[in-house]
Write an enzyme that holds these catalytic residues in place. Sequence first.
Site, PDB file in Angstrom:
ATOM      1  N   ARG A  71       0.671  -1.139  -0.088  1.00 19.04           N
ATOM      2  CA  ARG A  71      -0.053  -0.002  -0.035  1.00 19.04           C
ATOM      3  C   ARG A  71       0.942   1.395   0.020  1.00 19.04           C
ATOM      4  O   ARG A  71       0.732   2.289  -0.767  1.00 19.04           O
ATOM      5  CB  ARG A  71      -0.704   0.025   1.234  1.00 19.04           C
ATOM      6  CG  ARG A  71      -1.827   1.141   1.366  1.00 19.04           C
ATOM      7  CD  ARG A  71      -2.546   0.968   2.716  1.00 19.04           C
ATOM      8  NE  ARG A  71      -3.276   2.183   3.150  1.00 19.04           N
ATOM      9  CZ  ARG A  71      -2.608   3.203   4.061  1.00 19.04           C
ATOM     10  NH1 ARG A  71      -1.453   3.084   4.341  1.00 19.04           N
ATOM     11  NH2 ARG A  71      -3.333   4.280   4.285  1.00 19.04           N
ATOM     12  N   ASP A 119      15.918 -12.673   2.609  1.00 20.61           N
ATOM     13  CA  ASP A 119      17.286 -12.750   2.207  1.00 20.61           C
ATOM     14  C   ASP A 119      17.034 -13.799   0.620  1.00 20.61           C
ATOM     15  O   ASP A 119      17.805 -12.843  -0.368  1.00 20.61           O
ATOM     16  CB  ASP A 119      18.091 -13.584   3.130  1.00 20.61           C
ATOM     17  CG  ASP A 119      17.692 -14.913   3.497  1.00 20.61           C
ATOM     18  OD1 ASP A 119      16.636 -15.311   3.110  1.00 20.61           O
ATOM     19  OD2 ASP A 119      18.280 -15.811   4.064  1.00 20.61           O
ATOM     20  N   GLY A 120      16.391 -14.446   0.480  1.00 19.16           N
ATOM     21  CA  GLY A 120      16.225 -15.063  -0.973  1.00 19.16           C
ATOM     22  C   GLY A 120      15.901 -14.091  -2.040  1.00 19.16           C
ATOM     23  O   GLY A 120      16.318 -14.007  -3.147  1.00 19.16           O
ATOM     24  N   ASP A 145      11.850 -13.727  10.150  1.00 16.95           N
ATOM     25  CA  ASP A 145      13.072 -14.228  10.895  1.00 16.95           C
ATOM     26  C   ASP A 145      13.966 -13.084  11.302  1.00 16.95           C
ATOM     27  O   ASP A 145      14.819 -13.245  12.168  1.00 16.95           O
ATOM     28  CB  ASP A 145      13.668 -15.203   9.820  1.00 16.95           C
ATOM     29  CG  ASP A 145      12.941 -16.362   9.176  1.00 16.95           C
ATOM     30  OD1 ASP A 145      12.310 -16.822  10.202  1.00 16.95           O
ATOM     31  OD2 ASP A 145      13.193 -16.633   8.075  1.00 16.95           O
ATOM     32  N   ARG A 153       1.397 -21.631  28.968  1.00 15.53           N
ATOM     33  CA  ARG A 153       1.759 -21.617  30.435  1.00 15.53           C
ATOM     34  C   ARG A 153       0.659 -21.803  31.309  1.00 15.53           C
ATOM     35  O   ARG A 153       0.935 -22.558  32.346  1.00 15.53           O
ATOM     36  CB  ARG A 153       2.288 -20.132  30.552  1.00 15.53           C
ATOM     37  CG  ARG A 153       2.651 -19.703  31.984  1.00 15.53           C
ATOM     38  CD  ARG A 153       3.917 -20.301  32.408  1.00 15.53           C
ATOM     39  NE  ARG A 153       5.084 -19.566  31.774  1.00 15.53           N
ATOM     40  CZ  ARG A 153       6.522 -19.825  32.057  1.00 15.53           C
ATOM     41  NH1 ARG A 153       6.707 -21.132  32.801  1.00 15.53           N
ATOM     42  NH2 ARG A 153       7.254 -19.178  31.482  1.00 15.53           N
ATOM     43  N   ARG A 157       4.256 -29.034  34.025  1.00 16.57           N
ATOM     44  CA  ARG A 157       4.821 -29.832  33.058  1.00 16.57           C
ATOM     45  C   ARG A 157       6.039 -28.863  32.381  1.00 16.57           C
ATOM     46  O   ARG A 157       6.202 -27.689  32.775  1.00 16.57           O
ATOM     47  CB  ARG A 157       3.890 -29.916  31.836  1.00 16.57           C
ATOM     48  CG  ARG A 157       2.833 -31.133  32.062  1.00 16.57           C
ATOM     49  CD  ARG A 157       1.923 -31.121  31.110  1.00 16.57           C
ATOM     50  NE  ARG A 157       1.378 -32.432  31.452  1.00 16.57           N
ATOM     51  CZ  ARG A 157       0.219 -32.809  30.690  1.00 16.57           C
ATOM     52  NH1 ARG A 157      -0.532 -31.924  29.935  1.00 16.57           N
ATOM     53  NH2 ARG A 157      -0.420 -34.168  31.008  1.00 16.57           N
ATOM     54  N   LYS A 212       9.075 -22.881  40.865  1.00 15.54           N
ATOM     55  CA  LYS A 212       8.189 -22.761  39.901  1.00 15.54           C
ATOM     56  C   LYS A 212       7.191 -23.933  39.310  1.00 15.54           C
ATOM     57  O   LYS A 212       7.746 -24.908  39.586  1.00 15.54           O
ATOM     58  CB  LYS A 212       8.525 -22.156  38.493  1.00 15.54           C
ATOM     59  CG  LYS A 212       9.265 -20.957  38.729  1.00 15.54           C
ATOM     60  CD  LYS A 212       9.664 -20.312  37.149  1.00 15.54           C
ATOM     61  CE  LYS A 212      10.070 -18.955  37.099  1.00 15.54           C
ATOM     62  NZ  LYS A 212      10.329 -18.712  35.782  1.00 15.54           N
ATOM     63  N   ARG A 242       6.276 -32.073  27.447  1.00  9.00           N
ATOM     64  CA  ARG A 242       5.444 -31.865  26.323  1.00  9.00           C
ATOM     65  C   ARG A 242       6.007 -31.043  25.046  1.00  9.00           C
ATOM     66  O   ARG A 242       6.763 -30.129  25.514  1.00  9.00           O
ATOM     67  CB  ARG A 242       3.969 -31.233  26.547  1.00  9.00           C
ATOM     68  CG  ARG A 242       2.915 -32.117  27.352  1.00  9.00           C
ATOM     69  CD  ARG A 242       2.571 -33.427  26.720  1.00  9.00           C
ATOM     70  NE  ARG A 242       1.661 -34.024  27.279  1.00  9.00           N
ATOM     71  CZ  ARG A 242       2.021 -34.943  28.114  1.00  9.00           C
ATOM     72  NH1 ARG A 242       3.034 -35.459  28.507  1.00  9.00           N
ATOM     73  NH2 ARG A 242       0.745 -35.633  28.764  1.00  9.00           N
TER      74      ARG A 242
END
Length: 326
Positions: free
Chosen positions: A24, A106-107, A131, A158, A166, A217, A250
Site C-alpha cells: 500500500r 534474504d532469498g 525471521d 503457560r 509440566r 515454579k 510436552r
Amino acid sequence: MSEIKCIGIVTSGNDAPGMNSAIRSVTRSAIYNGLKVKAVYHGYKGMIEGDIVEFQTQSVSNIIQYGGTILKSSPSKDFKSEEGRKMAYENLVKEGIDALVVIGGDGTIHGARIFAQEFDFPCIAIPATIDNNLCGTDTTIGYDTALNTIMETVDKIRDTATSHERLFFVEVMGDGAGFLALNGGLAAGAEEAIVPTIEVEEEQLDHFIQKGFRKTKGSSIVLVAANEKTGGAMHYAEWVKNKYPSLDVRICIIGHAQRGGHPTAHDRIIASRMGSASIQALLKGLRNVMVGIENDEIVYVPFSRAIKEDRAIDRSMLDILHNVSI
Ligand code: F6P
C-alpha cells in the site's frame, strides 16, 4: 541515468505480516510522486510469466490490516537461471517498467541483486521476513507480529503447563536464526531459549533442569528455534524424557501460525515508512539498496551487505532471559 516513470512492485519468497502495508505504501507513495505502478503477481515466477497488472490508489484500499500478501508469492526455480531472468526482464521492458521494488527476505534480495547486476535494472528492496535475519536493519517487516503471536501462544501454554506442572518445549521458526526464539522467550518469560548461533549443549539443559526446574515454579517453558541440524524441540524433549523419566514433558510446534495474522502497529508503521523510503530512494537516484531502519532512522544498505552473513545474536540477551527467570 534515465528518468523513472513506472515502477514494478513484487512480493517474493515467504510471506510476512505487514507485506500488504508495504504494498500500500509503495503504491500510494509512487502515485503521489507522479509515477505509474504495475503490480507483479506470484513473485519472480509472475515476472517470468508476465503476470502484471497496473495499480491505482484504490487497488490497495483496505489491505493495511491484513496478513499475507495480496500479490501472492511463490518460489521460482526458473528465476535462478539466466534464461528465466531474461524472460522476466523482457516482460518488465514490455510493460514499460523501469524500476522494481521487491519486498521479501534474504532469498528475494539475493535474486534482486543478481537481476539488477545482470540487466543494469534499478531495484530497491524492502525487508519483510518474520525471521529478522537481515543485516543493516534493526528489524524486518513481520518480525514484531510473529513475536506477538509467539508471546500469546506461550502465555496460553503457560496456563496449562502450570496446572499440570509440566515442562514444555515450544518450537518457533527462524530459518537458522534465533531472534524469534530469544526475544519470544524474553517476552513470554521462558526459562530457557535454544538458539542456533549460541551453543546450547545437552549439559546446559541438565544444568537448567537440576538448578531451576520446579525449584520455585510450577512450570517451565523452553523456546527452541527450529533447526534441521539438531532436530529442534523434538530432539531436546526426547533427550530430557530419556534422562529424566519422572518429568512430564510436552512439545508444541507453533508452525505457520507465526506467519499469519493482522500485522501489529509496529509492523504497519515500519512498512509504511520503508515503502515511502523506497520511492524516495529511486527518486534520489539510489539503486540496488535495501531500505533499513537503524536507531529509528531510515538507512539504505547495499544488497551485498544486507545478505552478507548471518546476523549475530546478542548473547547478553540470553543472560537477561536466564537472570529474570530464576
Ligand atoms: O523465512 C520464513 C520462514 O517462515 C522460516 O522461519 C521457515 O523456516 C520457513 O519460512 C518455512 O518455509 P515454508 O513456508 O516453505 O515451510
